[in-house]
Write an enzyme that holds these catalytic residues in place. Structure first.
Site, PDB file in Angstrom:
ATOM      1  CG  HIS A 139      -1.981  -1.020   1.346  1.00 48.97           C
ATOM      2  ND1 HIS A 139      -2.298  -1.687   2.386  1.00 48.97           N
ATOM      3  CD2 HIS A 139      -2.849  -1.497   0.384  1.00 48.97           C
ATOM      4  CE1 HIS A 139      -3.199  -2.447   2.173  1.00 48.97           C
ATOM      5  NE2 HIS A 139      -3.780  -2.213   0.944  1.00 48.97           N
ATOM      6  NE  ARG A 143      -3.181  -6.922  -4.254  1.00 43.43           N
ATOM      7  CZ  ARG A 143      -3.838  -7.130  -3.175  1.00 43.43           C
ATOM      8  NH1 ARG A 143      -3.495  -7.363  -2.074  1.00 43.43           N
ATOM      9  NH2 ARG A 143      -5.151  -6.957  -3.269  1.00 43.43           N
ATOM     10  CB  SER A 165      -4.316  -6.511   4.479  1.00 46.49           C
ATOM     11  OG  SER A 165      -4.031  -5.035   4.164  1.00 46.49           O
ATOM     12  CE  LYS A 189     -10.938  -6.536   1.870  1.00 45.52           C
ATOM     13  NZ  LYS A 189     -10.080  -5.574   1.084  1.00 45.52           N
TER      14      LYS A 189
HETATM   15  P1  ADP Z   1      -6.068  -5.910   0.398  1.00 40.46           P
HETATM   16  O1  ADP Z   1      -6.477  -6.521  -0.577  1.00 40.46           O
HETATM   17  O2  ADP Z   1      -4.521  -6.085   1.002  1.00 40.46           O
HETATM   18  O3  ADP Z   1      -7.203  -6.052   1.405  1.00 40.46           O
HETATM   19  P2  ADP Z   1      -7.092  -3.153   0.266  1.00 40.46           P
HETATM   20  O4  ADP Z   1      -8.576  -3.628  -0.068  1.00 40.46           O
HETATM   21  O5  ADP Z   1      -6.800  -2.206   1.376  1.00 40.46           O
HETATM   22  O6  ADP Z   1      -5.962  -4.368   0.424  1.00 40.46           O
HETATM   23  O7  ADP Z   1      -6.468  -2.319  -1.127  1.00 40.46           O
HETATM   24  C1  ADP Z   1      -6.612  -1.070  -1.457  1.00 40.46           C
HETATM   25  C2  ADP Z   1      -5.741  -0.874  -2.591  1.00 40.46           C
HETATM   26  O8  ADP Z   1      -4.282  -1.349  -2.509  1.00 40.46           O
HETATM   27  C3  ADP Z   1      -6.422  -2.099  -3.839  1.00 40.46           C
HETATM   28  O9  ADP Z   1      -6.262  -0.997  -5.081  1.00 40.46           O
HETATM   29  C4  ADP Z   1      -5.274  -3.098  -3.815  1.00 40.46           C
HETATM   30  O10 ADP Z   1      -5.023  -3.542  -5.021  1.00 40.46           O
HETATM   31  C5  ADP Z   1      -3.930  -2.132  -3.475  1.00 40.46           C
HETATM   32  N1  ADP Z   1      -2.952  -3.039  -2.974  1.00 40.46           N
HETATM   33  C6  ADP Z   1      -3.077  -3.865  -1.899  1.00 40.46           C
HETATM   34  N2  ADP Z   1      -1.963  -4.679  -1.494  1.00 40.46           N
HETATM   35  C7  ADP Z   1      -1.099  -4.241  -2.799  1.00 40.46           C
HETATM   36  C8  ADP Z   1       0.134  -4.383  -2.926  1.00 40.46           C
HETATM   37  N3  ADP Z   1       0.937  -5.492  -2.292  1.00 40.46           N
HETATM   38  N4  ADP Z   1       0.835  -3.935  -3.909  1.00 40.46           N
HETATM   39  C9  ADP Z   1      -0.011  -2.972  -4.705  1.00 40.46           C
HETATM   40  N5  ADP Z   1      -1.154  -2.625  -4.455  1.00 40.46           N
HETATM   41  C10 ADP Z   1      -1.710  -3.217  -3.528  1.00 40.46           C
END
Ligand code: ADP
Length: 163
Positions: free
Chosen positions: A17, A92, A130, A41
């Site tokens: 992130h 990703r 996460s 979630k």
């Molecule tokens: P997660 O899928 O880890 O629960 P979130 O819902 O908080 O994450 O995702 C928020 C944004 O961050 C999304 O656009 C997701 O694709 C992106 N994201 C999550 N992990 C990564 C990563 N390791 N590298 C790049 N972008 C990421």
């Protein structure tokens, strides 16, 4: 003034992130990180929305044009609320594509004035999420390098608290 919005659940924020935020911030005048409440979630978030906001605020304190705000409404409505014209998302592996493609299309349909843009994850963080971080930490594995140092501390405390 070009303002972007980087939305997510961030439960908790990972190095993946942070990498996306650090790469997006210089492309914009201002970047708002929007922290979704996401009560449903994955069985409910581990960290409260205030805790998630605090962890991101600390991780991004070196980025002067980044601010962090919680939100609980429709993403395009929140974008309007903060005056953002572009939604920034990290992408990703191909597994993200289908879901992100669908969300981008729906958001475009809801409001075509808000554009969605994607930044590709670097290979190092391609498989980082996460939920993986929580799973590793829950089973006593090391998440060093996968999340900022202060998030490791918060995770350790939170898992102790919930035992
Ligand atoms: P997660 O899928 O880890 O629960 P979130 O819902 O908080 O994450 O995702 C928020 C944004 O961050 C999304 O656009 C997701 O694709 C992106 N994201 C999550 N992990 C990564 C990563 N390791 N590298 C790049 N972008 C990421």
């Amino acid at each position: 003034m070009r303002r972007g919005l980087c939305p997510g659940t961030f439960d908790p924020m990972t190095s993946g992130h942070l990498d996306i935020i650090e790469r997006a911030a210089p492309l914009l005048d201002e970047l708002v990180v929007g922290v979704a409440f996401s009560p449903d979630k994955g069985g409910g978030p581990l960290f409260t929305v205030d805790e998630r906001v605090e962890l991101i605020t600390e991780a991004t304190s070196h980025l002067s044009n980044v601010s962090v705000r919680p939100f609980d409404n429709l993403l395009v409505d929140f974008a309007h609320e903060v005056g953002a014209t572009v939604i920034i998302k990290g992408l990703r592996a191909v597994t993200d594509f289908e879901r992100e493609f669908q969300m981008a299309q729906l958001n475009y349909r809801l409001d075509s004035r808000v554009e969605t843009m994607f930044i590709m994850a670097i290979p190092e963080y391609m498989y980082l999420s996460s939920s993986a971080v929580k799973e590793i930490a829950l089973h006593g594995g090391s998440v060093q390098g996968l999340v900022p140092a202060h998030v490791i501390e918060a995770l350790t405390d939170k898992l102790k608290e919930s035992r």
